[in-house]
Design an enzyme around this catalytic site. Structure first.
Site, PDB file in Angstrom:
ATOM      1  N   LYS A  98     -34.713  67.263  45.640  1.00  0.00           N
ATOM      2  CA  LYS A  98     -33.387  66.798  45.961  1.00  0.00           C
ATOM      3  C   LYS A  98     -33.025  65.393  45.328  1.00  0.00           C
ATOM      4  CE  LYS A  98     -33.287  69.174  50.591  1.00  0.00           C
ATOM      5  NZ  LYS A  98     -33.410  69.093  52.007  1.00  0.00           N
TER       6      LYS A  98
ATOM      7  N   GLN B 170     -34.729  65.662  56.997  1.00  0.00           N
ATOM      8  CA  GLN B 170     -35.642  66.708  56.339  1.00  0.00           C
ATOM      9  C   GLN B 170     -36.279  67.411  57.648  1.00  0.00           C
ATOM     10  OE1 GLN B 170     -35.676  67.724  53.117  1.00  0.00           O
ATOM     11  NE2 GLN B 170     -36.940  69.701  53.881  1.00  0.00           N
TER      12      GLN B 170
ATOM     13  N   ASP C  54     -25.688  67.928  55.078  1.00  0.00           N
ATOM     14  CA  ASP C  54     -25.994  69.121  55.254  1.00  0.00           C
ATOM     15  C   ASP C  54     -25.183  70.126  55.895  1.00  0.00           C
ATOM     16  OD1 ASP C  54     -28.636  69.684  54.140  1.00  0.00           O
ATOM     17  OD2 ASP C  54     -29.501  68.566  55.955  1.00  0.00           O
TER      18      ASP C  54
END
Ligand code: NAD
Length: 281
Positions: free
Chosen positions: A51, A95, A118
């Site tokens: 990422k 995460q 997200d």
């Protein structure tokens, strides 16, 4: 005939376009994504590295905030609140998975919905359901972009999804309903799974079970999207028994190189969309 849907290729194309858009930003401030990690999970380390690299390539400032495995919930919440207040931060992601002492829902719900890169917050998901959002959970967002790229018809299509998670199956079903598809969502309790799947125009497997999808699940006109990210005999693979199925469907996504790169690309797109909203662009 090459029937492979090359998600890596399309993600690169989308990332190049995003890079150009970010280069054209007139204001000095660039979009910024904060990644929160707790502990040192090996798979998480790899996903985060990917990422951050992707951010770097398109011109988004990606920054990792890493905490000790034993951090208490109150402290982590306090840190997320600081990021919520920080005017230079556009997107925040946590995460997963988190260590057991931390409640995943409480932690992710602490992220301000206006920084929810997200697309997992209840507010974002509600807006997705109501067809009133340009922020989407990244994996469903990537899947729909792939299908549209390949000009695969969604209107009236019979689409079967295996998996009803809050981050893949449920939002994806809603997004496809909003595109006028007829959607069936299956789970571990579904009866006659292979029979249901076999009738689909598009089958999307997000079960997390290697080799679940055999030739009994498919038909020759089917588009097969493999979301699974599994390890079998030390090898990274999806849910599809790829070698035995690939020639028995019309289109298929590989693992790796299918949905995975699209997910990262859509995370970047969400961050840029959040930045634009903040800057009124
Ligand atoms: P999850 O474990 O939360 O949900 C799995 C769902 O699949 C559940 O609803 C379960 O009922 C259903 N299921 C599992 N086995 C089944 C079976 N045999 N028959 C019918 N239904 C079954 O998982 P998730 O977070 O939705 O992720 C699913 C998979 O996709 C995992 O392998 C995950 O690693 C992968 N994933 C990949 C990406 C990517 O970018 N490539 C992103 C997200 C998730």
């Amino acid at each position: 005939m090459n029937n492979i849907i090359d998600g890596k290729l399309y993600a690169q194309e989308l990332n190049t376009n995003l890079k150009i858009s970010i280069e054209q930003i007139k204001t000095k401030r660039k979009p910024k994504l904060m990644i929160i990690q707790v502990g040192d999970n090996l798979a998480s380390n790899k996903y985060i590295k990917n990422k951050l690299n992707a951010c770097n390539k398109v011109g988004i400032i990606g920054e990792l905030l890493k905490f000790e495995e034993n951090i208490i919930e109150e402290k982590l919440i306090e840190e997320i609140r600081k990021l919520n207040e920080n005017k230079n931060v556009d997107g925040i992601i946590v995460q997963l998975p988190l260590p057991n002492q931390l409640n995943e829902k409480i932690i992710t719900d602490t992220i301000d919905p206006s920084k929810d890169a997200d697309g997992f917050s209840p507010i974002t998901l509600g807006n997705v359901m109501l067809n009133n959002s340009n922020i989407f959970p990244a994996t469903p967002f990537g899947i729909i972009k792939l299908l549209e790229w390949k000009k695969i018809n969604l209107i009236g299509a019979n689409i079967v999804i295996i998996g009803r998670s809050n981050i893949v199956g449920k939002p994806l079903a809603n997004m496809l309903i909003n595109k006028s598809a007829t959607v069936t969502v299956c789970n571990t309790k579904t009866k006659k799974l292979s029979e249901i799947c076999k009738t689909a125009d598009i089958l999307i497997s997000a079960a997390g079970s290697a080799k679940l999808i055999t030739e009994d699940f498919v038909n020759r006109d089917m588009t097969l999207i493999d979301v699974g990210a599994n390890f079998l005999d030390g090898k990274y693979c999806g849910d599809v028994d790829f070698d035995n199925v690939k020639d028995k469907v019309k289109f298929i996504t590989p693992v790796p190189g299918g949905v995975g790169p699209m997910t990262i690309s859509c995370l970047l797109q969400n961050t840029f969309n959040l930045y634009n909203k903040k800057e009124n662009l």
